[in-house]
Motif scaffolding. Structure first.
Motif, PDB file in Angstrom:
ATOM      1  N   HIS A  88       0.947  -1.133   0.277  1.00 29.79           N
ATOM      2  CA  HIS A  88      -0.023   0.664   0.027  1.00 29.79           C
ATOM      3  C   HIS A  88       0.891   1.242  -0.297  1.00 29.79           C
ATOM      4  N   LEU A  89       1.964   0.829  -0.565  1.00 28.90           N
ATOM      5  CA  LEU A  89       3.011   2.397  -0.614  1.00 28.90           C
ATOM      6  C   LEU A  89       2.887   2.991  -2.347  1.00 28.90           C
ATOM      7  N   PRO A  90       2.782   4.178  -2.677  1.00 29.74           N
ATOM      8  CA  PRO A  90       2.619   4.714  -3.512  1.00 29.74           C
ATOM      9  C   PRO A  90       4.329   5.299  -4.529  1.00 29.74           C
ATOM     10  N   VAL A  91       3.470   4.708  -6.092  1.00 32.37           N
ATOM     11  CA  VAL A  91       4.518   4.536  -7.206  1.00 32.37           C
ATOM     12  C   VAL A  91       3.714   5.313  -8.043  1.00 32.37           C
ATOM     13  N   LEU A  92       4.656   5.991  -8.713  1.00 31.56           N
ATOM     14  CA  LEU A  92       3.698   6.329 -10.408  1.00 31.56           C
ATOM     15  C   LEU A  92       4.198   5.991 -10.870  1.00 31.56           C
ATOM     16  N   LEU A  93       3.970   4.914 -12.219  1.00 29.89           N
ATOM     17  CA  LEU A  93       5.307   4.019 -13.679  1.00 29.89           C
ATOM     18  C   LEU A  93       4.336   5.164 -14.969  1.00 29.89           C
ATOM     19  N   LEU A  94       5.454   5.256 -15.306  1.00 31.47           N
ATOM     20  CA  LEU A  94       5.388   5.720 -16.774  1.00 31.47           C
ATOM     21  C   LEU A  94       6.323   4.756 -17.967  1.00 31.47           C
ATOM     22  N   PRO A  95       5.890   4.099 -17.968  1.00 32.76           N
ATOM     23  CA  PRO A  95       7.085   2.934 -19.546  1.00 32.76           C
ATOM     24  C   PRO A  95       5.846   3.424 -20.470  1.00 32.76           C
ATOM     25  N   GLY A  96       7.474   3.501 -21.317  1.00 31.35           N
ATOM     26  CA  GLY A  96       6.876   3.710 -22.838  1.00 31.35           C
ATOM     27  C   GLY A  96       6.330   2.799 -23.158  1.00 31.35           C
ATOM     28  N   ASP A  97       5.603   2.843 -24.483  1.00 29.40           N
ATOM     29  CA  ASP A  97       4.753   1.689 -24.799  1.00 29.40           C
ATOM     30  C   ASP A  97       5.185   1.838 -26.631  1.00 29.40           C
ATOM     31  N   VAL A  98       4.432   0.716 -27.023  1.00 33.27           N
ATOM     32  CA  VAL A  98       4.507   1.059 -28.404  1.00 33.27           C
ATOM     33  C   VAL A  98       3.779   2.031 -29.058  1.00 33.27           C
ATOM     34  N   PHE A  99       3.727   2.671 -30.959  1.00 33.20           N
ATOM     35  CA  PHE A  99       2.850   3.458 -31.177  1.00 33.20           C
ATOM     36  C   PHE A  99       1.830   3.136 -31.674  1.00 33.20           C
ATOM     37  N   ALA A 100       1.194   4.321 -30.647  1.00 30.29           N
ATOM     38  CA  ALA A 100      -0.003   4.345 -30.822  1.00 30.29           C
ATOM     39  C   ALA A 100      -1.027   4.542 -32.287  1.00 30.29           C
ATOM     40  N   THR A 101       0.098   4.867 -33.217  1.00 30.90           N
ATOM     41  CA  THR A 101      -0.126   4.836 -34.247  1.00 30.90           C
ATOM     42  C   THR A 101       0.374   4.003 -35.043  1.00 30.90           C
ATOM     43  N   ARG A 102       0.885   3.159 -34.851  1.00 31.61           N
ATOM     44  CA  ARG A 102       1.456   2.007 -35.931  1.00 31.61           C
ATOM     45  C   ARG A 102       2.240   2.193 -37.158  1.00 31.61           C
ATOM     46  N   PRO A 103       2.401   3.037 -37.168  1.00 34.20           N
ATOM     47  CA  PRO A 103       3.443   3.369 -38.845  1.00 34.20           C
ATOM     48  C   PRO A 103       4.592   2.302 -38.255  1.00 34.20           C
ATOM     49  N   ALA A 104       5.266   1.546 -37.272  1.00 34.75           N
ATOM     50  CA  ALA A 104       6.038   0.436 -37.484  1.00 34.75           C
ATOM     51  C   ALA A 104       5.299  -0.738 -36.826  1.00 34.75           C
ATOM     52  N   ASP A 105       5.069  -1.903 -37.112  1.00 32.13           N
ATOM     53  CA  ASP A 105       4.665  -2.783 -36.474  1.00 32.13           C
ATOM     54  C   ASP A 105       4.999  -4.285 -36.943  1.00 32.13           C
ATOM     55  N   PRO A 106       5.956  -4.790 -36.267  1.00 33.41           N
ATOM     56  CA  PRO A 106       6.174  -4.847 -34.757  1.00 33.41           C
ATOM     57  C   PRO A 106       7.067  -3.164 -34.958  1.00 33.41           C
ATOM     58  N   VAL A 107       7.551  -2.704 -33.540  1.00 38.87           N
ATOM     59  CA  VAL A 107       8.295  -2.107 -33.184  1.00 38.87           C
ATOM     60  C   VAL A 107       9.829  -2.549 -32.516  1.00 38.87           C
ATOM     61  N   LEU A 108      10.772  -2.239 -32.553  1.00 39.13           N
ATOM     62  CA  LEU A 108      12.157  -2.612 -32.194  1.00 39.13           C
ATOM     63  C   LEU A 108      11.594  -2.960 -30.185  1.00 39.13           C
ATOM     64  N   GLN A 109      11.814  -3.983 -29.934  1.00 35.82           N
ATOM     65  CA  GLN A 109      11.264  -5.126 -28.627  1.00 35.82           C
ATOM     66  C   GLN A 109       9.370  -5.030 -28.120  1.00 35.82           C
ATOM     67  N   GLN A 110       8.306  -4.778 -29.364  1.00 36.90           N
ATOM     68  CA  GLN A 110       7.691  -4.905 -29.240  1.00 36.90           C
ATOM     69  C   GLN A 110       6.896  -6.796 -29.180  1.00 36.90           C
ATOM     70  N   LEU A 111       5.946  -6.634 -28.217  1.00 39.08           N
ATOM     71  CA  LEU A 111       5.316  -7.957 -28.385  1.00 39.08           C
ATOM     72  C   LEU A 111       5.011  -8.565 -29.126  1.00 39.08           C
ATOM     73  N   GLU A 112       4.115  -8.699 -29.772  1.00 37.33           N
ATOM     74  CA  GLU A 112       2.708  -9.018 -31.104  1.00 37.33           C
ATOM     75  C   GLU A 112       1.845 -10.032 -30.887  1.00 37.33           C
ATOM     76  N   VAL A 113       0.946  -9.727 -30.461  1.00 38.42           N
ATOM     77  CA  VAL A 113       0.076 -10.680 -30.128  1.00 38.42           C
ATOM     78  C   VAL A 113      -1.391 -10.790 -30.645  1.00 38.42           C
ATOM     79  N   PRO A 114      -0.728 -11.926 -31.463  1.00 32.36           N
ATOM     80  CA  PRO A 114      -1.985 -12.607 -32.635  1.00 32.36           C
ATOM     81  C   PRO A 114      -3.264 -11.708 -32.579  1.00 32.36           C
ATOM     82  N   TYR A 115      -4.009 -12.100 -31.479  1.00 37.28           N
ATOM     83  CA  TYR A 115      -5.296 -12.167 -31.591  1.00 37.28           C
ATOM     84  C   TYR A 115      -5.381 -11.318 -30.647  1.00 37.28           C
ATOM     85  N   ALA A 116      -4.840  -9.741 -30.216  1.00 34.98           N
ATOM     86  CA  ALA A 116      -5.412  -8.235 -29.572  1.00 34.98           C
ATOM     87  C   ALA A 116      -4.330  -7.671 -29.682  1.00 34.98           C
TER      88      ALA A 116
END
Length: 626
Positions: free
Chosen positions: A109-137
């Protein structure tokens, strides 16, 4: 409406710099600093924003993403959850490295704010480096692993969505019931996207941390239950510290004479020399506290989750008519063990209970006070015996290591620990001198927590002497933040105890028929077991190679001198000591209560057969409190 054009990352950093908490008239910055390791997923977004607003948002450079979260958690706990840190990472492994730290934060019950980067929302490069591809989602990324360990999660796929998400994040971080890890996943293209932001978004906001009082009906039922009890016992948990209810608990205990035992998170709720303090409770507790627990007819839990260590896996509270009264700000915990719930802030609830009981002149019988006072004195004699060293020119035992530190510190020191054999010894033996001296992370008991958490504690309280108590096993998990301490001149002290392996689990393995298999740091024998000579690993040299000053102590006498020298140092300093025995857990008093670790039901080796017989006897004493 006046607007300002900023990137999403710039807007977030500027917003975070304007957030404050307030409790009891004390106002603090909510997000005191940001930790970060940069990669392609955050360097041009959050990274650029942090340098843009470096005058209002301090930055700390980490070496491992998990350890950055540990540092942030240590800071938040020392700041009484009124201030927290943010942690930014790139995508991929940088983000998934956050998961362990996030689980630790949420469990405690201790507060911490996590701000991880994520893959492109606009998906110009798909997959981008280090992206996990999930075929069903197509909308799943590795950041979704943070969902189950976060108290709030959102993915900012459009600039406009940052405003409600950021406000919700602050709400959760400052909620005394729901706080924990909060994750805002930030696609790397969205981080750098410009948007016209209303100026109101950046206005100073103050988030009030609530202190709700008790419901009158629940309070009346609680008073009735306490007055009817002949052998009541308080179990103080971490909620006492989160609420800063230590003085209220001391007043309650003094007024009623009710003894107070503490969980790992609650230790220090009373000073060790308070007449009603009876020490740690449960599997790693004192004989005094556990005997009182086994005969208590009313257990008053204050801010505790009742983990299996506290309840001895359901075998500790053995009185046939035992009842539970739980004062807790979280209804989920308040109803555990079929208790009478008293849902309130710990300080508010204790104050109301004390006032109501004083109106009735209620106090436990003198014979009960005499009983636990005499038992406490006997336990203190056992502690003295563990700390005593008849010879000072020999290697110390682990309890003697603890005793040497115990003899040196005062109420301004803070000790940080989390895993291994040290937590059990500390819970039984350590004499707490101030409410925040004892910093044990035992909700997740995460190896590697100690060093980065000590850095966080020192950042929150730079005037304090902060000790990270570390065994060789946990040191090897995560020593790299030593570099951060050296880089920023954060003068933490590390007490590094070498006992050549996972001593705690080795002892547990032996007790459950596992014969210490795979728990020693030794060379293999011809039979294939790790029982040969100790490995020639020089952890002191390793710490020195990371830039830390290291003091080696070979004897009790040298240890005492080294600890004193380290405490006086104004630079990060490590004291390295090898304990007397490598194959025993510690030499401290054995466990005073059981802990359920299932033993093989069928086995051919005599050790496992014998362990199963003992296990079955313990299991037969377990009860469900309904």
């Amino acid at each position: 409406m006046t607007t300002t054009r900023l990137t999403v990352a710039q807007a977030l950093v500027r917003f975070l710099a304007a957030q404050y908490t307030e409790r009891d008239g004390e106002r603090r910055r909510l997000i005191g600093a940001t930790w970060g390791i940069f990669g392609h997923g955050n360097v041009a977004g959050i990274g650029q924003a942090l340098i843009e607003y470096r005058d209002v948002m301090p930055y700390h450079q980490g070496r491992n993403e998990q350890s950055m979260v540990h540092a942030a958690v240590g800071y938040a706990r020392q700041a009484n959850r009124l201030s927290a840190h943010a942690v930014t990472t790139s995508i991929g492994p940088g983000a998934t490295n956050l998961v362990t730290g996030a689980a630790l934060a949420t469990i405690n019950h201790l507060p911490v704010l996590l701000l991880p980067g994520d893959v492109f929302a606009t998906r110009p490069a798909d997959p981008v480096l280090q992206q996990l591809e999930v075929p069903y989602a197509g909308d799943v990324s590795v950041n979704d692993t943070l969902r189950p360990v976060s108290k709030y999660f959102d993915r900012i796929t459009r600039p406009e969505s940052l405003i409600p998400a950021a406000l919700q994040a602050m709400r959760v971080l400052t909620d005394p019931v729901d706080t924990g890890a909060v994750t805002l996943a930030l696609p790397q293209d969205v981080q750098a996207e410009g948007h016209d932001w209303p100026e109101e978004f950046f206005a100073e906001r103050v988030w009030t941390v609530r202190r709700p009082g008790a419901d009158p009906v629940e309070l009346a039922e609680a008073v009735t239950a306490i007055r009817a009890a002949r052998r009541p016992l308080v179990v103080a948990g971490g909620g006492v510290h989160h609420s800063r209810a230590e003085e209220a608990l001391a007043e309650f205990a003094s007024a009623t004479g009710i003894p107070v035992a503490s969980t790992q998170a609650g230790k220090g709720s009373l000073r060790h020399d308070h007449p009603q303090d009876v020490g740690g409770v449960g599997h790693t507790g004192t004989a005094t506290a556990d005997e009182l627990a086994s005969t208590a007819d009313l257990v008053i839990g204050v801010g505790t989750r009742y983990t299996d260590f506290t309840t001895a896996s359901g075998t500790l509270f053995a009185h046939p008519d035992v009842r539970f009264l739980n004062l807790n700000i979280a209804p989920y915990d308040g109803h555990k063990l079929a208790a009478l719930p008293l849902i309130a802030d710990a300080r508010s609830g204790l104050g109301e209970l004390t006032e109501a009981l004083q109106m009735h002149g209620h106090r436990v019988q003198d014979s009960y006070v005499t009983e636990y006072t005499e038992d406490k004195e006997r336990w203190e004699q056992r502690v003295d015996a563990c700390f005593e060293a008849d010879e000072i020119d020999v290697r110390p035992t682990q309890p003697q290591v603890i005793g040497a530190l115990d003899a040196l510190v005062d109420e301004s020191d803070v000790i940080v620990n989390a895993a291994g054999s040290l937590p059990g010894d500390l819970h039984k033996l350590w004499r707490t001198r101030s409410y925040d001296q004892y910093h044990l992370e035992y909700g997740y008991s995460c190896m590697g927590y100690e060093i980065p958490a000590a850095i966080g504690v020192k950042l929150a309280a730079p005037e304090r002497t902060v000790w990270a108590l570390v065994g060789d096993g946990t040191y090897l998990m995560m020593p790299t933040e030593i570099v951060t301490a050296v880089q920023e001149g954060i003068a933490i002290k590390i007490l590094l105890v070498q006992n050549h392996g996972y001593a705690s689990i080795g002892g547990l393995s032996e007790s459950v028929g596992g014969e210490r298999f795979g728990t020693a740091y030794r060379f293999p024998t011809e039979e294939g077991t790790l029982t040969g000579a100790p490995l020639p690993v020089d952890l002191a040299a390793n710490a020195a190679s990371l830039g830390m000053r290291v003091l080696r102590a070979k004897t009790v006498e040298e240890l005492r001198a080294a600890l004193a020298e380290a405490r006086a140092a104004d630079t990060p300093t490590c004291v390295y000591v090898e304990t007397e025995t490598a194959d025993t857990v510690s030499g401290a008093p054995p466990a005073q209560a059981w802990w359920d670790v299932p033993v093989a039901e069928t086995a051919t080796r005599p050790s496992a057969v014998k362990a199963r017989e003992l296990y079955d006897r313990h299991v037969s004493t377990r009860r469900r409190h309904l």
